[in-house]
Design a protein around this motif. Structure first.
Motif, PDB file in Angstrom:
ATOM      1  N   TYR A 112     -44.429   1.436 -57.575  1.00  0.00           N
ATOM      2  CA  TYR A 112     -43.356   1.384 -58.563  1.00  0.00           C
ATOM      3  C   TYR A 112     -43.413   0.039 -59.270  1.00  0.00           C
ATOM      4  N   GLN A 113     -43.136   0.070 -60.586  1.00  0.00           N
ATOM      5  CA  GLN A 113     -43.016  -1.179 -61.335  1.00  0.00           C
ATOM      6  C   GLN A 113     -42.137  -0.957 -62.554  1.00  0.00           C
ATOM      7  N   ASP A 114     -41.241  -1.891 -62.802  1.00  0.00           N
ATOM      8  CA  ASP A 114     -40.410  -1.896 -64.005  1.00  0.00           C
ATOM      9  C   ASP A 114     -40.121  -3.348 -64.358  1.00  0.00           C
ATOM     10  N   VAL A 115     -39.677  -3.578 -65.601  1.00  0.00           N
ATOM     11  CA  VAL A 115     -39.469  -4.936 -66.099  1.00  0.00           C
ATOM     12  C   VAL A 115     -38.026  -5.107 -66.551  1.00  0.00           C
ATOM     13  N   ILE A 116     -37.437  -6.234 -66.202  1.00  0.00           N
ATOM     14  CA  ILE A 116     -36.123  -6.640 -66.694  1.00  0.00           C
ATOM     15  C   ILE A 116     -36.340  -7.909 -67.515  1.00  0.00           C
ATOM     16  N   GLU A 117     -35.789  -7.929 -68.724  1.00  0.00           N
ATOM     17  CA  GLU A 117     -35.959  -9.080 -69.615  1.00  0.00           C
ATOM     18  C   GLU A 117     -34.643  -9.811 -69.815  1.00  0.00           C
ATOM     19  N   ILE A 118     -34.724 -11.129 -69.862  1.00  0.00           N
ATOM     20  CA  ILE A 118     -33.563 -11.972 -70.144  1.00  0.00           C
ATOM     21  C   ILE A 118     -33.834 -12.660 -71.471  1.00  0.00           C
ATOM     22  N   LYS A 119     -33.005 -12.382 -72.457  1.00  0.00           N
ATOM     23  CA  LYS A 119     -33.187 -12.956 -73.796  1.00  0.00           C
ATOM     24  C   LYS A 119     -31.970 -13.784 -74.169  1.00  0.00           C
ATOM     25  N   GLY A 120     -32.181 -14.760 -75.029  1.00  0.00           N
ATOM     26  CA  GLY A 120     -31.059 -15.519 -75.564  1.00  0.00           C
ATOM     27  C   GLY A 120     -30.771 -16.832 -74.858  1.00  0.00           C
ATOM     28  N   GLY A 121     -31.776 -17.513 -74.397  1.00  0.00           N
ATOM     29  CA  GLY A 121     -31.569 -18.821 -73.777  1.00  0.00           C
ATOM     30  C   GLY A 121     -32.713 -19.178 -72.856  1.00  0.00           C
ATOM     31  N   ALA A 122     -32.745 -20.436 -72.449  1.00  0.00           N
ATOM     32  CA  ALA A 122     -33.794 -20.923 -71.558  1.00  0.00           C
ATOM     33  C   ALA A 122     -33.378 -20.702 -70.105  1.00  0.00           C
ATOM     34  N   HIS A 149     -38.141 -15.198 -67.901  1.00  0.00           N
ATOM     35  CA  HIS A 149     -37.512 -14.309 -68.884  1.00  0.00           C
ATOM     36  C   HIS A 149     -37.916 -12.852 -68.650  1.00  0.00           C
ATOM     37  N   ARG A 150     -39.007 -12.639 -67.912  1.00  0.00           N
ATOM     38  CA  ARG A 150     -39.477 -11.281 -67.600  1.00  0.00           C
ATOM     39  C   ARG A 150     -39.581 -11.149 -66.084  1.00  0.00           C
ATOM     40  N   ILE A 151     -38.666 -10.374 -65.509  1.00  0.00           N
ATOM     41  CA  ILE A 151     -38.613 -10.148 -64.073  1.00  0.00           C
ATOM     42  C   ILE A 151     -39.292  -8.815 -63.771  1.00  0.00           C
ATOM     43  N   ILE A 152     -40.307  -8.851 -62.908  1.00  0.00           N
ATOM     44  CA  ILE A 152     -41.055  -7.650 -62.539  1.00  0.00           C
ATOM     45  C   ILE A 152     -40.518  -7.146 -61.194  1.00  0.00           C
ATOM     46  N   PRO A 163     -26.662 -14.776 -73.505  1.00  0.00           N
ATOM     47  CA  PRO A 163     -27.878 -14.136 -73.003  1.00  0.00           C
ATOM     48  C   PRO A 163     -27.693 -12.623 -72.867  1.00  0.00           C
ATOM     49  N   ILE A 164     -28.767 -11.895 -73.127  1.00  0.00           N
ATOM     50  CA  ILE A 164     -28.781 -10.439 -73.025  1.00  0.00           C
ATOM     51  C   ILE A 164     -29.805 -10.059 -71.968  1.00  0.00           C
ATOM     52  N   VAL A 165     -29.411  -9.175 -71.057  1.00  0.00           N
ATOM     53  CA  VAL A 165     -30.317  -8.696 -70.013  1.00  0.00           C
ATOM     54  C   VAL A 165     -30.679  -7.256 -70.372  1.00  0.00           C
ATOM     55  N   PHE A 224     -27.771 -18.268 -65.128  1.00  0.00           N
ATOM     56  CA  PHE A 224     -27.247 -18.967 -66.294  1.00  0.00           C
ATOM     57  C   PHE A 224     -28.404 -19.491 -67.132  1.00  0.00           C
ATOM     58  N   THR A 225     -28.148 -19.604 -68.422  1.00  0.00           N
ATOM     59  CA  THR A 225     -29.147 -20.217 -69.296  1.00  0.00           C
ATOM     60  C   THR A 225     -28.944 -21.723 -69.230  1.00  0.00           C
ATOM     61  N   LEU A 226     -30.016 -22.437 -69.435  1.00  0.00           N
ATOM     62  CA  LEU A 226     -29.961 -23.894 -69.382  1.00  0.00           C
ATOM     63  C   LEU A 226     -29.430 -24.431 -70.695  1.00  0.00           C
ATOM     64  N   GLY A 227     -28.635 -25.455 -70.611  1.00  0.00           N
ATOM     65  CA  GLY A 227     -28.123 -26.081 -71.822  1.00  0.00           C
ATOM     66  C   GLY A 227     -29.236 -26.832 -72.531  1.00  0.00           C
ATOM     67  N   THR A 228     -29.502 -26.468 -73.748  1.00  0.00           N
ATOM     68  CA  THR A 228     -30.475 -27.189 -74.576  1.00  0.00           C
ATOM     69  C   THR A 228     -29.682 -27.736 -75.755  1.00  0.00           C
ATOM     70  N   MET A 229     -29.828 -27.134 -76.911  1.00  0.00           N
ATOM     71  CA  MET A 229     -29.029 -27.552 -78.065  1.00  0.00           C
ATOM     72  C   MET A 229     -27.581 -27.093 -77.893  1.00  0.00           C
ATOM     73  N   TYR A 230     -27.385 -25.985 -77.170  1.00  0.00           N
ATOM     74  CA  TYR A 230     -26.057 -25.439 -76.903  1.00  0.00           C
ATOM     75  C   TYR A 230     -25.814 -25.483 -75.401  1.00  0.00           C
ATOM     76  N   SER A 231     -24.569 -25.353 -75.012  1.00  0.00           N
ATOM     77  CA  SER A 231     -24.280 -25.322 -73.583  1.00  0.00           C
ATOM     78  C   SER A 231     -24.773 -24.004 -72.987  1.00  0.00           C
ATOM     79  N   GLY A 232     -25.110 -24.002 -71.711  1.00  0.00           N
ATOM     80  CA  GLY A 232     -25.618 -22.809 -71.051  1.00  0.00           C
ATOM     81  C   GLY A 232     -24.545 -21.740 -70.897  1.00  0.00           C
ATOM     82  N   LYS A 233     -24.992 -20.496 -70.716  1.00  0.00           N
ATOM     83  CA  LYS A 233     -24.085 -19.352 -70.559  1.00  0.00           C
ATOM     84  C   LYS A 233     -24.498 -18.562 -69.322  1.00  0.00           C
ATOM     85  N   ASP A 234     -23.517 -17.988 -68.644  1.00  0.00           N
ATOM     86  CA  ASP A 234     -23.773 -17.148 -67.473  1.00  0.00           C
ATOM     87  C   ASP A 234     -24.178 -15.743 -67.902  1.00  0.00           C
TER      88      ASP A 234
END
Length: 128
Positions: free
Chosen positions: A38-48, A87-90, A20-22, A108-118
């Motif tokens: 104030y407002q900004d966005v943090i995105e989490i990509k690469g997993g559920a 996936h989008r934290i405001i 996962p990429i933050v 952590f990402t949830l394990g789907t087809m692959y195991s989850g990652k921290d």
């Protein structure tokens, strides 16, 4: 032997997943001003991810800022609803005092087809 090697490679590839990429990639969020919205966005990509797999903290606790997942409104079968997109934290609110605030996103990402990652990322918000 050739088939054995191909099968072994296929099995090994099936056990790997993307990390996962933050985002944003740098460790600072937008500059804020005391007593202004104030407002900004943090995105989490690469997993559920979901509510139980994402944690966000904002220091100091009485900063005036809060976090929420992005809300997506929908209408289906005559009923309206809201989905929360973790996936989008405001990060939003009205900062109360100047200084450097710290935002930590972990989980952590949830394990789907692959195991989850921290994942773990820490940001600084400069409040003027």
């Amino acid at each position: 032997m050739k088939y054995f090697i191909h099968a072994l490679i296929l099995i090994a590839c099936g056990c790997t997943g993307t990390h996962p990429i933050v985002l944003p990639g740098k460790n600072v969020l937008k500059v804020a001003t005391v007593n202004h919205n104030y407002q900004d966005v943090i995105e989490i990509k690469g997993g559920a991810v979901n509510e139980s797999s994402v944690s966000v903290s904002i220091i100091p606790n009485d900063s005036g800022l809060a976090w929420n997942p992005e809300e997506i409104k929908y209408s289906f079968g005559g009923e309206d609803g809201v989905n929360k997109n973790y996936h989008r934290i405001i990060i939003s609110g009205i900062p109360k005092k100047s200084g450097d605030y710290r935002v930590t996103v972990s989980g952590f990402t949830l394990g789907t087809m692959y195991s989850g990652k921290d994942f773990y990322k820490q940001y600084t918000i400069k409040i003027k």
